[in-house]
Scaffold this motif. Structure first.
Motif, mmCIF file in Angstrom:
data_model
loop_
_atom_site.group_PDB
_atom_site.id
_atom_site.type_symbol
_atom_site.label_atom_id
_atom_site.label_comp_id
_atom_site.label_asym_id
_atom_site.label_seq_id
_atom_site.Cartn_x
_atom_site.Cartn_y
_atom_site.Cartn_z
ATOM 1 N N UNK A 167 -11.668 -6.102 7.588
ATOM 2 C CA UNK A 167 -10.270 -5.670 7.544
ATOM 3 C C UNK A 167 -9.629 -6.279 6.309
ATOM 4 N N UNK A 168 -9.102 -5.441 5.451
ATOM 5 C CA UNK A 168 -8.432 -5.937 4.249
ATOM 6 C C UNK A 168 -7.348 -6.912 4.625
ATOM 7 N N UNK A 169 -7.292 -8.003 3.911
ATOM 8 C CA UNK A 169 -6.126 -8.850 4.062
ATOM 9 C C UNK A 169 -5.774 -9.487 2.734
ATOM 10 N N UNK A 171 -3.042 -6.321 3.480
ATOM 11 C CA UNK A 171 -3.273 -4.884 3.639
ATOM 12 C C UNK A 171 -2.822 -4.184 2.357
ATOM 13 N N UNK A 174 -1.074 -0.562 1.740
ATOM 14 C CA UNK A 174 0.291 -0.541 2.254
ATOM 15 C C UNK A 174 1.254 -1.268 1.339
ATOM 16 N N UNK A 175 0.842 -2.443 0.903
ATOM 17 C CA UNK A 175 1.747 -3.231 0.065
ATOM 18 C C UNK A 175 2.035 -2.481 -1.234
ATOM 19 N N UNK A 177 2.033 0.709 -1.721
ATOM 20 C CA UNK A 177 2.935 1.837 -1.481
ATOM 21 C C UNK A 177 4.345 1.335 -1.186
ATOM 22 N N UNK A 178 4.401 0.181 -0.576
ATOM 23 C CA UNK A 178 5.697 -0.442 -0.305
ATOM 24 C C UNK A 178 6.424 -0.657 -1.626
ATOM 25 N N UNK A 181 7.588 2.665 -3.022
ATOM 26 C CA UNK A 181 8.723 3.179 -2.247
ATOM 27 C C UNK A 181 10.008 2.479 -2.648
#
Lengths: 190, 550
Positions: A167-169, A171, A174-175, A177-178, A181
């Motif tokens: 599991x990516x950590x 993430x 998401x970060x 794209x955050x 955004x």
């Protein structure tokens, strides 16, 4: 000897049950907040059996003992008494059956001992004050929490369990794209 | 000490209360909105699983805290036990501004027409208090629509053929499937089912001034770091405050509704953030503290006219406590299915909510939200060893190869599943605490078995090489989907409020949360609670200028 120690531990648990005076709980020579060195050894061995090292790190590498020790003077203060009763019960059972401390047993002996404990087959005489099956279950759950929970609580060192589970950590997608955004938001609003 | 008199008090800033407060405030009523918790945001808890809403072992990031709150739970051995909010039996929802809508999975279901007419649809069930609602789907339809547009829902209004008739589309397009959903979609269609993307109270595109979701794995159980999840905390509550007519009082625990000898509510007694006892008077009091705490507050509010608690002269307050018996199946696949596109759940079928031969009611089935690593340690086939190398191997190799389909079976309400006041135990402020007792109706197990069988069929069709069931439906009800403890009805002898949420015999005391639900649908209830908030708010505003409340 044993009964003196049990009494001592009992008094100790009464002493730290309500008011947390940390050095008095762990003993002057202990590096831990709650455990004394011997108790810590037992829990380290227990947790390593729960999550053993193989090609990936195990409970000891993840610092599960630090997690449990930290919680026992925090949200898990209410479980102090069970630990103070359960660890000596492990010690006595192990001494009685195998003439050694639990942490000194061979790996396979430890595994077998824990299987017995999980099923409630250890000598009942040492488990009158705490139920062996529920103690097993509790320490198992706490070990899992220490291995898989957020490192902010003292275990899962460097997110090693996340790496094990691929599991990516953090993430990353998401970060990223955050970030974009946020940039868009500013543009739209300005 | 008495505060300035206001028009309305709303107790509880969650899905129902936040909406009522806003509806009244924008209509010009002066409102005090009480919340026992505080504002929370993502930075306070990060993606910390152990304090998330899903497993609160180290405490509740969304409240309430273990230091000041407790409940008593009576399991089937008959022995009462004190439980803390972080412990399972407590049945915690949340205690913060927005309540469960901050950390929920945000599924945005409308109940179906039959969900309001359960007794007519299925007849008398032995041992059950099942009843039709005094209102039907079409009474709530405009308020569902309002919730969808004001709070914000993403979905495809054509996709679910079983959905009750609606006038307007969703405001945002549906979420795209993740890899798991694509696979399940195909399998379900092969079986002749009608899968669709779950309607969500979450921004799929920029909406209401907030950004679109970027699909994290830690969504359900957490606040959203980018504010893409829509709750009352980032929609109606800020609107209420901006109106200038609503004062939000956080960290305030309401203890009692003050009743007078004419059978009216005059206000509430509460403890402020410094634990000081205070009194707030108002023309009307709206209770929206969720089914367990709403019942507690009513039961703790007594006077000569209501010696057993407000609205409880017929002994119905706290009865019919419902939740959802979750049930389903899991399957293991050879290939990696997990693609880390959060929040996991995005696929559903509504084929089994009603009209199942020989089954009373039913429920929706969905793929599950992403399970975080600690909770995944409990996800195992029957008989698997829970620790040692076998445990580790499963964590490492199966996490991305496991699929879970489950859903909320519509519980069959019963009279003895209930909230009462414990005779001995009090909380930090000395307020008598809740005692939870009773069990789910024995039928729930049958319904759950039915749904689990259906879930397993889909997993097999999708190609799972090993499947097993996780059948729910036993034990105490309540929990996050708690409902039913102040149910509405036309007959005061078998209900607590009238069809507008007004407590029988106390015209200016209203309820506006899941407590009103006569039955709880086979769906996550958030959108229905929101619709009820709008519905009760609308009734108050429309009747305000008459003499109804003053």
């Amino acid at each position: 000897m044993n009964s003196t120690r049990r009494e001592f531990i009992h008094k100790l648990s009464l002493a730290c049950g309500s008011i947390m005076f940390i050095p008095a709980c762990s003993g002057y020579n202990s590096v831990w907040r709650f455990f004394n060195e011997e108790e810590a050894k037992t829990i380290v061995a227990f947790a390593e059996q729960i999550i053993p090292k193989d090609q990936d790190p195990g409970a000891t590498d993840a610092n599960v003992i630090n997690f449990i020790d930290k919680q026992l003077v925090g949200p898990y203060t209410r479980f102090q008494e069970e630990y103070r009763k359960g660890i000596p019960a492990i010690k006595m059972s192990s001494q009685r059956i195998l003439r050694k401390a639990f942490s000194d047993l061979e790996w396979d002996e430890q595994t077998h001992f824990m299987e017995q404990m999980e099923s409630g087959y250890l000598p009942e005489e040492y488990w009158e004050e705490v139920d062996q099956k529920s103690f097993f279950r509790m320490v198992m759950e706490h070990s899992m929490q220490g291995f898989y929970g957020s490192p902010r609580h003292g275990g899962n060192k460097n997110y090693i369990s996340f790496k094990m589970m691929k599991l990516d950590y953090p993430h990353v997608i998401g970060q990223n794209r955050y970030e974009s955004k946020c940039t868009n938001t500013k543009k739209q609003e300005s | 000490m008495s505060k300035k008199h206001v028009n309305a008090i709303v107790v509880g800033a969650g899905a129902g209360g936040g909406i009522v407060a806003k509806e009244l405030a924008v209509a010009g009523l002066s409102v005090v909105l009480f919340e026992r918790g505080d504002w929370v945001n993502y930075d306070q808890h990060d993606d910390d699983e152990l304090i998330s809403q899903r497993t609160t072992v180290l405490g509740n990031a969304f409240g309430p805290d273990d230091e000041r709150h407790r409940r008593v739970v009576v399991y089937n051995d008959g022995k009462p036990r004190i439980v803390l909010p972080s412990e399972g039996g407590y049945g915690n929802n949340a205690a913060c501004v927005g309540s469960g809508t901050v950390s929920y999975g945000a599924m945005a279901w409308r109940f179906m027409e039959k969900d309001f007419k359960m007794k007519s649809a299925y007849g008398n069930i032995e041992g059950s208090t099942m009843e039709d609602w005094p209102i039907d789907y079409f009474d709530l339809e405009p308020f569902y629509e309002k919730a969808e547009w004001e709070i914000g829902v993403a979905g495809d209004h054509y996709a679910n053929p079983f959905m009750a008739p609606r006038k307007k589309s969703y405001p945002m397009p549906a979420f795209a499937y993740n890899r798991e959903a694509k696979m399940l979609d195909k399998a379900a269609r092969n079986l002749g089912l009608h899968p669709f993307s779950i309607p969500m109270l979450r921004n799929s595109v920029r909406y209401n001034g907030r950004p679109a979701c970027y699909r994290m794995r830690s969504c359900v159980g957490f606040a959203c770091p980018v504010n893409a999840k829509c709750g009352t905390h980032n929609t109606v509550i800020p609107t209420a405050i901006k109106s200038g007519n609503c004062e939000l009082r956080t960290n305030c625990q309401v203890a009692e509704i003050i009743l007078d000898n004419k059978g009216k509510a005059n206000g509430v007694k509460y403890f402020d953030e410094n634990d000081q006892g205070q009194i707030q008077t108002a023309d009307i009091v709206v209770v929206a503290a969720a089914a367990v705490e709403t019942a507690r507050l009513l039961l703790n509010s007594k006077n000569k006219l209501f010696p057993n608690g407000a609205g409880n002269n017929n002994d119905w307050v706290g009865r019919n406590l419902q939740g959802h018996a979750y049930t389903g199946a899991l399957g293991l696949f050879k290939d990696e299915i997990f693609d880390d596109v959060g929040p996991g759940a995005c696929w559903a079928i509504s084929d089994y909510n009603h009209d199942n031969e020989g089954i009373i009611g039913g429920g929706a089935l969905c793929n599950s939200f992403t399970t975080m690593p600690y909770l995944f340690t409990k996800t195992r086939p029957p008989g698997a060893k829970r620790w040692g190398l076998e445990h580790k191997e499963f964590q490492r190799n199966k996490f991305k190869r496991i699929v879970k389909i489950h859903g909320p079976f519509q519980e069959i309400p019963n009279f003895d599943s209930r909230v009462t006041i414990d005779p001995n135990v009090k909380d930090h402020w000395g307020i008598p605490t809740v005692r939870l007792s009773g069990e789910r109706h024995s039928y729930d197990r049958i319904g759950c078995q039915f749904l689990s069988d259906r879930a397993e069929e889909i997993l097999k069709e999708a190609g799972a090489y090993h499947t097993w069931q996780n059948v729910g439906g036993r034990g105490l009800s309540g929990g996050q989907h708690q409902a039913g403890t102040a149910r509405m009805g036309n007959d005061p002898k078998t209900s607590v409020t009238n069809k507008f949420g007004q407590v029988h015999d106390i015209d200016n005391l209203l309820v506006a949360d899941g407590s009103l639900c006569v039955t709880n649908g086979g769906f996550n209830p958030a959108l229905t609670i929101m619709a009820l908030g709008y519905y009760v708010g609308d009734y108050i505003v429309k009747n305000w200028n008459g003499s109804k409340f003053r």
